[in-house]
Design a protein around this motif. Structure first.
Motif, mmCIF file in Angstrom:
data_model
loop_
_atom_site.group_PDB
_atom_site.id
_atom_site.type_symbol
_atom_site.label_atom_id
_atom_site.label_comp_id
_atom_site.label_asym_id
_atom_site.label_seq_id
_atom_site.Cartn_x
_atom_site.Cartn_y
_atom_site.Cartn_z
ATOM 1 N N ASP A 32 0.861 -1.184 0.000
ATOM 2 C CA ASP A 32 0.000 0.000 0.000
ATOM 3 C C ASP A 32 0.896 1.233 0.000
ATOM 4 N N MET A 33 0.859 2.006 -1.077
ATOM 5 C CA MET A 33 1.746 3.153 -1.227
ATOM 6 C C MET A 33 1.535 4.211 -0.153
ATOM 7 N N GLY A 34 0.394 4.182 0.510
ATOM 8 C CA GLY A 34 0.115 5.165 1.549
ATOM 9 C C GLY A 34 0.977 5.034 2.786
ATOM 10 N N HIS A 35 1.781 3.971 2.851
ATOM 11 C CA HIS A 35 2.666 3.775 4.008
ATOM 12 C C HIS A 35 4.138 3.817 3.625
ATOM 13 N N LEU A 36 4.445 4.173 2.388
ATOM 14 C CA LEU A 36 5.845 4.245 1.947
ATOM 15 C C LEU A 36 6.352 5.659 2.210
ATOM 16 N N THR A 37 6.811 5.894 3.428
ATOM 17 C CA THR A 37 7.054 7.246 3.929
ATOM 18 C C THR A 37 8.246 7.946 3.304
ATOM 19 N N TYR A 38 9.076 7.247 2.540
ATOM 20 C CA TYR A 38 10.169 7.911 1.831
ATOM 21 C C TYR A 38 9.666 8.632 0.583
ATOM 22 N N ASN A 39 8.461 8.307 0.143
ATOM 23 C CA ASN A 39 7.869 8.924 -1.038
ATOM 24 C C ASN A 39 7.200 10.237 -0.632
ATOM 25 N N PRO A 40 7.587 11.367 -1.232
ATOM 26 C CA PRO A 40 7.005 12.652 -0.823
ATOM 27 C C PRO A 40 5.490 12.719 -0.962
ATOM 28 N N ASN A 41 4.908 11.871 -1.796
ATOM 29 C CA ASN A 41 3.467 11.914 -2.032
ATOM 30 C C ASN A 41 2.706 10.814 -1.306
ATOM 31 N N TYR A 42 3.345 10.158 -0.329
ATOM 32 C CA TYR A 42 2.718 8.974 0.264
ATOM 33 C C TYR A 42 1.370 9.283 0.897
ATOM 34 N N ARG A 43 1.169 10.489 1.398
ATOM 35 C CA ARG A 43 -0.100 10.834 2.053
ATOM 36 C C ARG A 43 -1.268 10.860 1.076
ATOM 37 N N TYR A 44 -0.982 10.961 -0.208
ATOM 38 C CA TYR A 44 -2.041 11.151 -1.203
ATOM 39 C C TYR A 44 -2.320 9.906 -2.039
ATOM 40 N N VAL A 45 -1.601 8.832 -1.788
ATOM 41 C CA VAL A 45 -1.729 7.652 -2.657
ATOM 42 C C VAL A 45 -2.122 6.401 -1.870
ATOM 43 N N GLY A 46 -2.716 6.575 -0.719
ATOM 44 C CA GLY A 46 -3.142 5.432 0.078
ATOM 45 C C GLY A 46 -4.128 4.552 -0.673
ATOM 46 N N GLY A 47 -3.942 3.241 -0.569
ATOM 47 C CA GLY A 47 -4.797 2.287 -1.247
ATOM 48 C C GLY A 47 -4.325 1.899 -2.628
ATOM 49 N N SER A 48 -3.276 2.571 -3.133
ATOM 50 C CA SER A 48 -2.709 2.209 -4.435
ATOM 51 C C SER A 48 -1.692 1.096 -4.250
ATOM 52 N N ASP A 49 -1.750 0.092 -5.116
ATOM 53 C CA ASP A 49 -0.845 -1.048 -4.981
ATOM 54 C C ASP A 49 0.502 -0.748 -5.622
ATOM 55 N N HIS A 50 1.557 -1.372 -5.093
ATOM 56 C CA HIS A 50 2.915 -1.076 -5.541
ATOM 57 C C HIS A 50 3.800 -2.289 -5.288
ATOM 58 N N TYR A 51 4.895 -2.374 -6.064
ATOM 59 C CA TYR A 51 5.854 -3.475 -5.946
ATOM 60 C C TYR A 51 7.262 -2.898 -5.925
ATOM 61 N N VAL A 52 8.131 -3.490 -5.105
ATOM 62 C CA VAL A 52 9.496 -2.997 -4.934
ATOM 63 C C VAL A 52 10.443 -4.182 -4.817
ATOM 64 N N LEU A 53 11.732 -3.880 -4.819
ATOM 65 C CA LEU A 53 12.750 -4.905 -4.596
ATOM 66 C C LEU A 53 13.456 -4.614 -3.277
ATOM 67 N N ALA A 54 13.434 -5.581 -2.362
ATOM 68 C CA ALA A 54 14.115 -5.454 -1.072
ATOM 69 C C ALA A 54 15.545 -5.953 -1.197
ATOM 70 N N LEU A 55 16.487 -5.205 -0.602
ATOM 71 C CA LEU A 55 17.907 -5.509 -0.735
ATOM 72 C C LEU A 55 18.586 -5.867 0.564
ATOM 73 N N ASP A 56 18.182 -5.229 1.659
ATOM 74 C CA ASP A 56 18.879 -5.412 2.936
ATOM 75 C C ASP A 56 17.915 -5.068 4.056
ATOM 76 N N ILE A 57 18.273 -5.475 5.259
ATOM 77 C CA ILE A 57 17.414 -5.231 6.413
ATOM 78 C C ILE A 57 18.272 -5.141 7.661
ATOM 79 N N ASN A 58 17.851 -4.291 8.595
ATOM 80 C CA ASN A 58 18.506 -4.244 9.898
ATOM 81 C C ASN A 58 17.441 -4.324 10.994
ATOM 82 N N VAL A 59 17.771 -3.921 12.173
ATOM 83 C CA VAL A 59 16.843 -4.073 13.298
ATOM 84 C C VAL A 59 15.602 -3.207 13.127
ATOM 85 N N GLN A 60 15.758 -2.049 12.505
ATOM 86 C CA GLN A 60 14.657 -1.090 12.444
ATOM 87 C C GLN A 60 14.109 -0.825 11.057
#
Length: 310
Positions: A105-133
């Protein structure tokens, strides 16, 4: 046809292409998009928004079909609705391979400047790494190497507002080429998929009372001509449906070029009509937009008839 290179809402095709590149496979996103067969047909949603894709399928199913057509085996994992985010499993799998995540749900992708306006839109990404947070992502919407807090990942990846996908926390990893199909075999497999998409669309429209195909496009043209468009519908058209429709049509035209002249021509004509629709909508020339959609409906009918007759 002059080739178009530029931006487009190809999130799952771009993400799948990136995933395949991790094993040295170069599959152009536009080619992968066509292989999904998802971008065929049209339907009117419950909110009266038109989508130029298959209401009887989903991007998830289309991604899997494209992998199969191209000769790849890719592990797919998904949890039942209501399950907890599989964080430990995700960490273990990321140690083995980059991972394609979605739908989010793009409405929770907070690095995107427009995330507040695109809630409910579907999206796909590639995950590369992960840490504790946080988790590191390549987001094909224009954000390489971004970090997303895990609590936001949970909300996005749960995809509670995404209706076109079944289950939660879906992802793909560890692609492997198991077959090297010829160009002719890829074309034949794709054509059979395209035919099945149109058959499924007709059945789905009847069973679910959705307005589909050429009737959906004509209904939207009549709705526009009546002057009842609301702001959300216009935004959907000019920011998503029309430009994406044009790009997809061009990629289909390139796919058919050299194999089926008529189908290539019809798809190029569709791309031009989508572009004219975009221009008319931005100028608020609603009668021109409605007239052009009617032309688009006629071409869509010709294309569907030509595909199903093969």
């Amino acid at each position: 046809m002059t080739r178009y290179l530029g931006n487009g809402a190809y999130c799952y095709a771009n993400s799948a292409s990136m995933l395949l590149s991790t094993i040295g496979e170069d599959v152009e996103p536009g080619f992968f998009e066509v292989m999904t067969g998802f971008a065929l047909g049209a339907f009117l949603s419950e909110s009266n928004r038109i989508f130029f894709d298959s209401c009887s399928s989903s991007p998830d199913e289309g991604v899997n079909r494209a992998f199969d057509i191209l000769g790849f085996h890719v592990q797919e994992k998904v949890k039942q609705d209501g399950a907890l985010m599989p964080l430990d499993e995700l960490r273990e799998d990321l140690a083995v391979s980059p991972i394609m995540l979605g739908p989010l749900d793009m409405g929770h992708l907070t690095y995107n400047p427009n995330y507040r306006y695109v809630g409910g839109s579907d999206h796909y990404v590639l995950a590369l790494d992960i840490n504790v947070q946080e988790i590191m992502l390549h987001d094909p919407a224009g954000y390489p190497y971004v970090w997303l807090p895990l609590e936001q990942l949970d909300l996005a990846w749960k995809a509670e507002r995404i209706k076109c996908s079944q289950g939660s926390y879906r992802y793909w990893l560890s692609p492997e080429r198991i077959e090297s199909p010829s160009v002719e075999l890829v074309y034949e497999r794709s054509l059979r998929l395209f035919q099945s998409r149109y058959k499924q669309q007709a059945i789905y429209g009847t069973d679910s009372n959705y307005v589909v195909g050429t009737n959906a496009i004509l209904a939207k043209a009549e709705h526009i001509r009546s002057g009842n468009l609301v702001h959300g519908e216009i935004e959907h058209l000019i920011h998503f449906a029309l430009p994406l429709g044009a790009k997809r049509a061009m990629d289909f035209s390139r796919f058919f070029a050299g194999s089926h002249t008529q189908l290539a021509h019809l798809k190029e004509l569709q791309a031009r009509l989508f572009g004219k629709c975009q221009s008319a909508a931005m100028l608020q020339e609603w009668c021109v937009l409605a007239d052009t959609l009617e032309q688009l409906s006629e071409v869509e009918g010709e294309f569907e008839a030509a595909v199903t007759a093969l």
